[in-house]
Design a protein around this motif. Sequence first.
Motif, PDB file in Angstrom:
ATOM      1  N   LYS A  50      19.029 -26.849 -23.651  1.00  0.00           N
ATOM      2  CA  LYS A  50      17.999 -26.922 -23.093  1.00  0.00           C
ATOM      3  C   LYS A  50      16.942 -27.949 -23.370  1.00  0.00           C
ATOM      4  N   PRO A  51      16.513 -29.003 -22.707  1.00  0.00           N
ATOM      5  CA  PRO A  51      16.264 -30.239 -22.913  1.00  0.00           C
ATOM      6  C   PRO A  51      14.392 -29.636 -23.423  1.00  0.00           C
ATOM      7  N   PHE A  52      13.832 -30.871 -25.130  1.00  0.00           N
ATOM      8  CA  PHE A  52      12.937 -30.753 -25.275  1.00  0.00           C
ATOM      9  C   PHE A  52      12.622 -31.535 -26.208  1.00  0.00           C
ATOM     10  N   ILE A  53      11.176 -32.179 -25.807  1.00  0.00           N
ATOM     11  CA  ILE A  53      10.644 -33.190 -26.373  1.00  0.00           C
ATOM     12  C   ILE A  53       9.482 -32.943 -27.652  1.00  0.00           C
ATOM     13  N   THR A  54       9.667 -33.070 -28.731  1.00  0.00           N
ATOM     14  CA  THR A  54       9.091 -33.093 -29.463  1.00  0.00           C
ATOM     15  C   THR A  54       8.110 -34.171 -29.796  1.00  0.00           C
ATOM     16  N   CYS A  55       6.739 -34.165 -30.180  1.00  0.00           N
ATOM     17  CA  CYS A  55       5.839 -35.071 -30.792  1.00  0.00           C
ATOM     18  C   CYS A  55       5.621 -35.218 -31.935  1.00  0.00           C
ATOM     19  N   LEU A  56       5.538 -35.936 -33.165  1.00  0.00           N
ATOM     20  CA  LEU A  56       5.522 -35.620 -34.343  1.00  0.00           C
ATOM     21  C   LEU A  56       4.140 -36.128 -34.571  1.00  0.00           C
ATOM     22  N   PHE A  57       3.043 -35.546 -35.637  1.00  0.00           N
ATOM     23  CA  PHE A  57       2.242 -36.477 -35.801  1.00  0.00           C
ATOM     24  C   PHE A  57       1.745 -36.264 -37.351  1.00  0.00           C
ATOM     25  N   ALA A  58       1.037 -37.286 -38.211  1.00  0.00           N
ATOM     26  CA  ALA A  58       1.030 -37.456 -39.701  1.00  0.00           C
ATOM     27  C   ALA A  58      -0.693 -38.353 -39.640  1.00  0.00           C
ATOM     28  N   GLY A  59      -1.317 -37.985 -40.650  1.00  0.00           N
ATOM     29  CA  GLY A  59      -2.422 -38.952 -41.108  1.00  0.00           C
ATOM     30  C   GLY A  59      -3.785 -38.466 -40.857  1.00  0.00           C
ATOM     31  N   LYS A  60      -5.072 -38.914 -40.830  1.00  0.00           N
ATOM     32  CA  LYS A  60      -6.120 -38.361 -41.189  1.00  0.00           C
ATOM     33  C   LYS A  60      -6.764 -38.425 -39.797  1.00  0.00           C
ATOM     34  N   ALA A  61      -5.709 -38.502 -38.711  1.00  0.00           N
ATOM     35  CA  ALA A  61      -6.302 -38.300 -37.349  1.00  0.00           C
ATOM     36  C   ALA A  61      -5.674 -36.777 -37.092  1.00  0.00           C
ATOM     37  N   VAL A  62      -5.370 -36.712 -38.216  1.00  0.00           N
ATOM     38  CA  VAL A  62      -4.063 -34.191 -37.590  1.00  0.00           C
ATOM     39  C   VAL A  62      -5.635 -33.457 -37.994  1.00  0.00           C
ATOM     40  N   SER A  63      -7.204 -34.004 -38.271  1.00  0.00           N
ATOM     41  CA  SER A  63      -8.133 -33.700 -39.273  1.00  0.00           C
ATOM     42  C   SER A  63      -8.418 -31.744 -38.301  1.00  0.00           C
ATOM     43  N   SER A  64      -8.831 -31.275 -38.741  1.00  0.00           N
ATOM     44  CA  SER A  64      -9.292 -29.553 -38.967  1.00  0.00           C
ATOM     45  C   SER A  64      -9.730 -30.260 -37.418  1.00  0.00           C
ATOM     46  N   LEU A  65     -10.873 -30.761 -37.569  1.00  0.00           N
ATOM     47  CA  LEU A  65     -12.069 -30.645 -35.813  1.00  0.00           C
ATOM     48  C   LEU A  65     -11.629 -31.403 -35.235  1.00  0.00           C
ATOM     49  N   THR A  66     -10.481 -32.915 -35.714  1.00  0.00           N
ATOM     50  CA  THR A  66      -9.597 -33.406 -33.840  1.00  0.00           C
ATOM     51  C   THR A  66      -8.641 -32.207 -33.503  1.00  0.00           C
ATOM     52  N   TRP A  67      -7.628 -32.159 -34.509  1.00  0.00           N
ATOM     53  CA  TRP A  67      -6.607 -31.268 -33.894  1.00  0.00           C
ATOM     54  C   TRP A  67      -7.240 -29.863 -33.145  1.00  0.00           C
ATOM     55  N   LYS A  68      -8.021 -29.495 -33.577  1.00  0.00           N
ATOM     56  CA  LYS A  68      -8.688 -28.020 -32.956  1.00  0.00           C
ATOM     57  C   LYS A  68      -8.661 -28.269 -31.159  1.00  0.00           C
ATOM     58  N   GLN A  69      -9.573 -29.095 -31.505  1.00  0.00           N
ATOM     59  CA  GLN A  69     -10.715 -29.226 -30.155  1.00  0.00           C
ATOM     60  C   GLN A  69     -10.031 -30.106 -28.951  1.00  0.00           C
ATOM     61  N   ASN A  70      -8.611 -31.164 -29.381  1.00  0.00           N
ATOM     62  CA  ASN A  70      -8.661 -32.086 -28.522  1.00  0.00           C
ATOM     63  C   ASN A  70      -6.953 -31.073 -28.389  1.00  0.00           C
ATOM     64  N   LYS A  71      -6.020 -29.886 -28.271  1.00  0.00           N
ATOM     65  CA  LYS A  71      -4.861 -30.019 -28.115  1.00  0.00           C
ATOM     66  C   LYS A  71      -4.769 -30.018 -26.888  1.00  0.00           C
ATOM     67  N   ASN A  72      -5.444 -29.899 -25.548  1.00  0.00           N
ATOM     68  CA  ASN A  72      -5.162 -30.312 -23.850  1.00  0.00           C
ATOM     69  C   ASN A  72      -5.524 -31.371 -23.993  1.00  0.00           C
ATOM     70  N   GLU A  73      -5.836 -32.044 -24.935  1.00  0.00           N
ATOM     71  CA  GLU A  73      -5.889 -33.578 -24.177  1.00  0.00           C
ATOM     72  C   GLU A  73      -5.241 -34.412 -25.062  1.00  0.00           C
ATOM     73  N   THR A  74      -4.959 -33.947 -26.343  1.00  0.00           N
ATOM     74  CA  THR A  74      -3.232 -34.761 -27.189  1.00  0.00           C
ATOM     75  C   THR A  74      -2.410 -34.052 -25.904  1.00  0.00           C
ATOM     76  N   VAL A  75      -1.954 -32.893 -25.624  1.00  0.00           N
ATOM     77  CA  VAL A  75      -1.115 -32.506 -24.571  1.00  0.00           C
ATOM     78  C   VAL A  75      -1.376 -33.610 -23.466  1.00  0.00           C
ATOM     79  N   LYS A  76      -2.297 -33.792 -23.005  1.00  0.00           N
ATOM     80  CA  LYS A  76      -2.463 -34.478 -21.811  1.00  0.00           C
ATOM     81  C   LYS A  76      -1.805 -36.324 -21.811  1.00  0.00           C
ATOM     82  N   ASP A  77      -2.626 -36.627 -23.081  1.00  0.00           N
ATOM     83  CA  ASP A  77      -2.433 -38.339 -23.368  1.00  0.00           C
ATOM     84  C   ASP A  77      -0.609 -37.757 -23.981  1.00  0.00           C
TER      85      ASP A  77
END
Length: 654
Positions: free
Chosen positions: A356-383
């Motif tokens: 079964k194929p899948f891709i994992t993206c791993l994020f770490a650090g201050k960039a994954v703040s609550s505000l950034t992560w919550k408001q940019n889920k769709n934008e993150t996937v698009k990126d």
Amino acid sequence: MHILQYLLLSAVVCGHLEQYNYRVKRLIVDNFDSRSSDVRTTKVLIIGSGIAGLEAARLLQQNGVETIVLEARNRTGGRVWSIRSKNNLMLDMGARYIHGQYGSIPSGLLTNPIWDLTRSANISICFGEPHDFLGTYPLYYSNILVQKWYDEYMLFVREETRISSSNISFADYVNLFAQKKHFNEKQRSTLYNFAYFTIADREGTELESISAKGYLDRSSVFYGEEPVICDTGFMAITDYLAKNLTNIRFGEIVTKIDYNKNLVKVSTKNGQIYQAEFVLITVPLGVLKSKQIEFNPQLPQWKLDAIDRIGFGYYEKIYLLWDQVWWNTADYYFFQSASKSINLRYWITANKWNGKPFITCLFAGKAVSSLTWKQNKNETVKDILDTLQKMFPNIKITPPTEIYMSNWNEDPFSYGSYSYISVNQKYEDPFRLSETINNRLLFAGEATNTDTYGYTHGALLSARREVTRLLNIGLMGNGYQIPNTMIEHLVTIGLFIVFYMALYQLWSNSISMPSNEDYINMLTNEIEEENCDQFVSGFWLSRYYQYDRFYRPHQFSLSFDSQTRQVNGNGVDDIGKFVVNGIYSINTNRLAIVKTYREETENSTENFGHNITIQVAWNSNQYHFEGKWFIKTRNYSGDGRIELKFEKSFRAMA
């Protein structure tokens, strides 16, 4: 006669104290039992059912200790959480790898205890996770060149931290190394990103936040392959630990802990009250940092300082699933930069588990703040999809069929992923975090370990440590009963007097220290040939042994006067600035100095303007001085080994 009178008086006092203690304990129980019909009592109460909480409960239950486990979620596992996708693929949103099946040199373990559990539970594991590709985008320099830079950079950091006494970050060392190599900005940023993915990504934070010295000093590497749990996910471990536990209460969010020297009362959000003799707190460090649990009385300042200084990082995952493989599995990618559009650095790995194929993206650090992560889920996937399209320009990439995202930094029962060694952290902070309060409140979890912080096996080992402590406390508490008769009082008091006099004598002997004059004139059977070459004015390095380990050396100056046989100098270490005064003998090749700290410099919590006496003798085989240090302050008395080694003369600095 005076002793007999004292013993008789003590016996009478003890009798009154026994009655008084009973009344006090009864009053405490009555206060804690203000809603006695709703209070649930137990010997040990464990807060949290992650790996540490479950392992502690399992071991206590095996030892016949009455235990209740409180869990805020509706499941066990804590930061271990496995979910099954629609196409029946098990995805680990938290812990995934068993980090080394074998043991480590610092820990003294022959095998990783998590690995041992998989063998005991007959859990299926897979060795190695075959990546079809991994990396980030874009690529500026060749992998070989960047790896060479990184290897040179780490050698530079190790050499600098060898004599450093301050917690300089890995990012600071990137800048220092770039200056040394005359890098331009693109070269510097490439090295920074490579170091980020190699070091900071694992720690769940930025390079600016990690103490380079602390990281190199305390990281414990477990050897062997890093297997994963294939079919059932990492939660197979926590399910195994929990399977025979009979008293786990789900949905119990702890809001307040009242404690004293006799009992502990725990209140939960739904109004339930629990009362226990001992409470083991295994909640993540992020929860303690958030202060959502009120302690009454407040935790001691040294405990709060440790909680504040230890770092707690963010590490998030996004799983993108497709029905079939669309990427070129023959290629292997490795890049060293970051997304420009949303300022998120991330790894990309492609795998096929069970076809079964899948891709994992791993994020770490201050960039994954609550505000950034919550408001940019769709934008993150698009990126991510845009980045993949750039990596595979000749393939039309379709949207994934399933998307799964973790969100540990917003989870109110974790507020982050795992601990790291921050630039502000002190070596003793994990010890302080693990210290008991009144022998009633105990603390476990990966953050309470010095070497195995951030790992599931660290959490497991911390549980075993605290269960050992609990059993010892419990045996001591149950094994001694206050005597009822006068004769028993007299005998008991007499035994206590003899016992503590013996202890005092042992303590006095253990830290006995000759005067500096006597020490340098002591003759031994192995006197070195008379030689004054070792008494060289210049910069010296010292390292001392305490808490079962050598601390890294710090630099200070010494000036030897050949006429008066006196020595003086100065320096600075983690405690503060200090001056050195002492004497030496070329006949015995011995040196005795007193190190006096200047109060209110550097570490105000440990610098009392106190003295440390150092008495050392020359070892010609090792070409350094070695001996003992002695200290006595208002908070601490002790001694230990120390080594002094010449580094360079003053003239060499000219």
